[in-house]
Design a protein around this motif. Structure first.
Motif, PDB file in Angstrom:
ATOM      1  N   MET A   1       0.846  -1.199   0.000  1.00 13.77           N
ATOM      2  CA  MET A   1       0.000   0.000   0.000  1.00 13.77           C
ATOM      3  C   MET A   1       0.880   1.248   0.000  1.00 13.77           C
ATOM      4  O   MET A   1       1.746   1.398   0.841  1.00 13.77           O
ATOM      5  N   GLN A   2       0.680   2.143  -0.946  1.00 15.01           N
ATOM      6  CA  GLN A   2       1.465   3.350  -1.078  1.00 15.01           C
ATOM      7  C   GLN A   2       1.039   4.377  -0.040  1.00 15.01           C
ATOM      8  O   GLN A   2      -0.143   4.703   0.085  1.00 15.01           O
ATOM      9  N   ASN A   3       1.998   4.893   0.745  1.00 15.65           N
ATOM     10  CA  ASN A   3       1.703   5.958   1.693  1.00 15.65           C
ATOM     11  C   ASN A   3       1.511   7.264   0.944  1.00 15.65           C
ATOM     12  O   ASN A   3       2.087   7.481  -0.123  1.00 15.65           O
ATOM     13  N   LEU A   4       0.728   8.165   1.531  1.00 17.66           N
ATOM     14  CA  LEU A   4       0.439   9.442   0.897  1.00 17.66           C
ATOM     15  C   LEU A   4       1.286  10.574   1.458  1.00 17.66           C
ATOM     16  O   LEU A   4       1.625  11.509   0.746  1.00 17.66           O
ATOM     17  N   HIS A   5       1.610  10.491   2.760  1.00 20.83           N
ATOM     18  CA  HIS A   5       2.367  11.555   3.411  1.00 20.83           C
ATOM     19  C   HIS A   5       3.578  10.959   4.129  1.00 20.83           C
ATOM     20  O   HIS A   5       3.534   9.839   4.635  1.00 20.83           O
ATOM     21  N   CYS A   6       4.625  11.750   4.201  1.00 24.74           N
ATOM     22  CA  CYS A   6       5.858  11.309   4.843  1.00 24.74           C
ATOM     23  C   CYS A   6       5.610  11.009   6.316  1.00 24.74           C
ATOM     24  O   CYS A   6       4.981  11.796   7.031  1.00 24.74           O
ATOM     25  N   ALA A   7       6.135   9.881   6.801  1.00 23.94           N
ATOM     26  CA  ALA A   7       5.965   9.480   8.196  1.00 23.94           C
ATOM     27  C   ALA A   7       6.808  10.324   9.143  1.00 23.94           C
ATOM     28  O   ALA A   7       6.614  10.269  10.355  1.00 23.94           O
ATOM     29  N   PHE A   8       7.729  11.124   8.598  1.00 25.11           N
ATOM     30  CA  PHE A   8       8.595  11.968   9.422  1.00 25.11           C
ATOM     31  C   PHE A   8       8.145  13.432   9.427  1.00 25.11           C
ATOM     32  O   PHE A   8       7.843  13.991  10.477  1.00 25.11           O
ATOM     33  N   CYS A   9       8.077  14.036   8.256  1.00 22.44           N
ATOM     34  CA  CYS A   9       7.752  15.465   8.185  1.00 22.44           C
ATOM     35  C   CYS A   9       6.298  15.731   7.828  1.00 22.44           C
ATOM     36  O   CYS A   9       5.833  16.871   7.920  1.00 22.44           O
ATOM     37  N   GLY A  10       5.577  14.691   7.421  1.00 21.50           N
ATOM     38  CA  GLY A  10       4.153  14.832   7.146  1.00 21.50           C
ATOM     39  C   GLY A  10       3.806  15.419   5.798  1.00 21.50           C
ATOM     40  O   GLY A  10       2.621  15.604   5.482  1.00 21.50           O
ATOM     41  N   LYS A  11       4.790  15.680   4.977  1.00 25.50           N
ATOM     42  CA  LYS A  11       4.525  16.317   3.686  1.00 25.50           C
ATOM     43  C   LYS A  11       4.217  15.283   2.599  1.00 25.50           C
ATOM     44  O   LYS A  11       4.716  14.160   2.639  1.00 25.50           O
ATOM     45  N   PRO A  12       3.393  15.669   1.606  1.00 29.48           N
ATOM     46  CA  PRO A  12       3.042  14.744   0.516  1.00 29.48           C
ATOM     47  C   PRO A  12       4.137  14.721  -0.542  1.00 29.48           C
ATOM     48  O   PRO A  12       3.935  15.169  -1.683  1.00 29.48           O
ATOM     49  N   SER A  13       5.303  14.219  -0.157  1.00 28.53           N
ATOM     50  CA  SER A  13       6.473  14.334  -1.035  1.00 28.53           C
ATOM     51  C   SER A  13       7.241  13.013  -1.090  1.00 28.53           C
ATOM     52  O   SER A  13       8.458  12.980  -0.940  1.00 28.53           O
ATOM     53  N   LEU A  14       6.507  11.922  -1.310  1.00 29.82           N
ATOM     54  CA  LEU A  14       7.111  10.594  -1.284  1.00 29.82           C
ATOM     55  C   LEU A  14       7.394  10.060  -2.685  1.00 29.82           C
ATOM     56  O   LEU A  14       6.629  10.297  -3.621  1.00 29.82           O
ATOM     57  N   ASN A  15       8.477   9.317  -2.764  1.00 29.90           N
ATOM     58  CA  ASN A  15       8.813   8.603  -3.992  1.00 29.90           C
ATOM     59  C   ASN A  15       9.070   7.146  -3.634  1.00 29.90           C
ATOM     60  O   ASN A  15       9.849   6.843  -2.720  1.00 29.90           O
ATOM     61  N   ALA A  16       8.404   6.244  -4.335  1.00 31.60           N
ATOM     62  CA  ALA A  16       8.512   4.816  -4.031  1.00 31.60           C
ATOM     63  C   ALA A  16       9.706   4.198  -4.759  1.00 31.60           C
ATOM     64  O   ALA A  16      10.072   4.622  -5.854  1.00 31.60           O
ATOM     65  N   PHE A  17      10.312   3.196  -4.109  1.00 28.79           N
ATOM     66  CA  PHE A  17      11.335   2.393  -4.779  1.00 28.79           C
ATOM     67  C   PHE A  17      11.330   0.994  -4.168  1.00 28.79           C
ATOM     68  O   PHE A  17      10.702   0.757  -3.127  1.00 28.79           O
ATOM     69  N   GLU A  18      12.032   0.075  -4.820  1.00 26.80           N
ATOM     70  CA  GLU A  18      12.034  -1.317  -4.374  1.00 26.80           C
ATOM     71  C   GLU A  18      13.459  -1.808  -4.136  1.00 26.80           C
ATOM     72  O   GLU A  18      14.410  -1.324  -4.757  1.00 26.80           O
ATOM     73  N   VAL A  19      13.559  -2.769  -3.225  1.00 27.63           N
ATOM     74  CA  VAL A  19      14.803  -3.511  -3.014  1.00 27.63           C
ATOM     75  C   VAL A  19      14.481  -4.979  -3.240  1.00 27.63           C
ATOM     76  O   VAL A  19      13.645  -5.555  -2.544  1.00 27.63           O
ATOM     77  N   VAL A  20      15.132  -5.577  -4.220  1.00 28.60           N
ATOM     78  CA  VAL A  20      14.854  -6.958  -4.594  1.00 28.60           C
ATOM     79  C   VAL A  20      15.913  -7.871  -3.979  1.00 28.60           C
ATOM     80  O   VAL A  20      17.113  -7.667  -4.168  1.00 28.60           O
ATOM     81  N   THR A  21      15.463  -8.880  -3.215  1.00 27.03           N
ATOM     82  CA  THR A  21      16.362  -9.884  -2.660  1.00 27.03           C
ATOM     83  C   THR A  21      16.008 -11.246  -3.262  1.00 27.03           C
ATOM     84  O   THR A  21      15.074 -11.359  -4.060  1.00 27.03           O
ATOM     85  N   LYS A  22      16.738 -12.282  -2.834  1.00 27.23           N
ATOM     86  CA  LYS A  22      16.462 -13.623  -3.353  1.00 27.23           C
ATOM     87  C   LYS A  22      15.088 -14.129  -2.915  1.00 27.23           C
ATOM     88  O   LYS A  22      14.479 -14.950  -3.599  1.00 27.23           O
ATOM     89  N   LYS A  23      14.613 -13.656  -1.759  1.00 21.32           N
ATOM     90  CA  LYS A  23      13.372 -14.180  -1.196  1.00 21.32           C
ATOM     91  C   LYS A  23      12.169 -13.257  -1.357  1.00 21.32           C
ATOM     92  O   LYS A  23      11.038 -13.718  -1.350  1.00 21.32           O
ATOM     93  N   LYS A  24      12.412 -11.951  -1.524  1.00 22.09           N
ATOM     94  CA  LYS A  24      11.277 -11.034  -1.445  1.00 22.09           C
ATOM     95  C   LYS A  24      11.608  -9.707  -2.109  1.00 22.09           C
ATOM     96  O   LYS A  24      12.778  -9.324  -2.236  1.00 22.09           O
ATOM     97  N   ILE A  25      10.566  -9.011  -2.513  1.00 22.43           N
ATOM     98  CA  ILE A  25      10.692  -7.627  -2.973  1.00 22.43           C
ATOM     99  C   ILE A  25      10.184  -6.725  -1.858  1.00 22.43           C
ATOM    100  O   ILE A  25       9.041  -6.860  -1.411  1.00 22.43           O
ATOM    101  N   PHE A  26      11.053  -5.838  -1.386  1.00 18.42           N
ATOM    102  CA  PHE A  26      10.673  -4.909  -0.318  1.00 18.42           C
ATOM    103  C   PHE A  26      10.375  -3.541  -0.921  1.00 18.42           C
ATOM    104  O   PHE A  26      11.104  -3.056  -1.795  1.00 18.42           O
ATOM    105  N   HIS A  27       9.317  -2.922  -0.402  1.00 18.80           N
ATOM    106  CA  HIS A  27       8.855  -1.637  -0.938  1.00 18.80           C
ATOM    107  C   HIS A  27       9.133  -0.525   0.080  1.00 18.80           C
ATOM    108  O   HIS A  27       8.805  -0.648   1.262  1.00 18.80           O
ATOM    109  N   TYR A  28       9.735   0.554  -0.400  1.00 21.30           N
ATOM    110  CA  TYR A  28      10.114   1.676   0.461  1.00 21.30           C
ATOM    111  C   TYR A  28       9.588   2.988  -0.113  1.00 21.30           C
ATOM    112  O   TYR A  28       9.288   3.088  -1.308  1.00 21.30           O
TER     113      TYR A  28
END
Length: 271
Positions: A1-28
């Protein structure tokens, strides 16, 4: 689920990216404003899985490397407080309360402070019996810290609190709140900074230790190889700007850094 606002500063300024491992894709998400990074909620471990991992940590007074890490943290905190004028009187903490916020299954930081407090008071009665049970390594290190630290409060005024292992000791009367290697586990940083601030009384200080994101680290390339993210219970990764934003949301005044990974806050008297 994509967040809408930053968990730190609260601003709507997020960019999604992924980290791919052998077991899973992690979303940041990374914030373009404060540069803080959060793991997306769908990739969080369950509370039960988190607790199991914490129970496997090899943290106790017999782990000399870990105890040295804790001692270094405390030395930096007290040195910073001296520099800022909090410890003009070396008995400043005698009538005060100290809390280790997020003390874990074995509150080693609390135990180390207890050792120092006992040694500073001569180790009489029950305190002497407690000290006699300690290893020679801890005794030597405790003696060193006892000479270095300001006079600490009695042991009953030094307590730990933890959401998994010890929820009974949390109060709002703490003059110094220590929060070491905990903030990276905050799933809702702004909200949990407010809870952290609530554990400190007005006029008190909070020392928060966490490893910040390297200033020159590229995202996502550099982040993919950064070891600190590999602990599955680590979900929030801070820049200094992100830490300051969380503190501000909690009504705290930022004092500065006691070391490269220790952020210091003051809670105003009227907060």
């Amino acid at each position: 689920m994509q967040n809408l606002h930053c968990a730190f500063c609260g601003k709507p300024s997020l960019n999604a990216f992924e980290v791919v491992t052998k077991k899973k894709i992690f979303h940041y998400d990374i914030c373009s404003e404060c540069k803080g990074i959060t793991l997306c909620k769908d990739d969080f471990l369950s509370k039960e899985e988190q607790k199991k991992r914490y129970l496997h940590h090899n943290n106790d007074l017999s782990n000399t490397g870990y105890v040295s890490f804790l001692g270094s943290f405390l030395e930096n905190v007290f040195s910073f407080l001296r520099q800022k004028g909090f410890l003009k009187d070396e008995t400043y903490f005698v009538q005060k309360h100290i809390c280790d916020y997020g003390s874990g299954p074995r509150p080693v930081l609390v135990e180390l402070l207890h050792v120092v407090s006992c040694m500073q008071r001569g180790g009489e009665g029950q305190k002497k019996a407690y000290i006699s049970q300690l290893s020679s390594e801890i005794l030597c290190y405790g003696e060193l810290l006892a000479r270095t630290f300001p006079l600490l409060p009695d042991v009953h005024c030094i307590q730990g609190w933890d959401p998994f292992f010890n929820q009974s000791e949390k109060t709002e009367e703490n003059d110094l709140v220590l929060c070491l290697e905990v903030a990276e586990h905050f799933e809702n940083p702004r909200e949990e900074f407010i809870a952290l601030a609530d554990s400190c009384k007005g006029g008190g200080v909070i020392a928060l230790g966490t490893l910040p994101l390297p200033e020159n680290m590229t995202v996502p390339e550099g982040f993919k190889t950064w070891w600190y993210k590999d602990d599955r219970t680590h979900v929030a990764f801070y820049t200094e700007k992100a830490v300051i934003a969380c503190g501000k949301a909690a009504g705290l005044e930022y004092l500065g850094m006691a070391s490269s990974r220790i952020f210091m806050f003051y809670k105003p008297e009227d907060a």
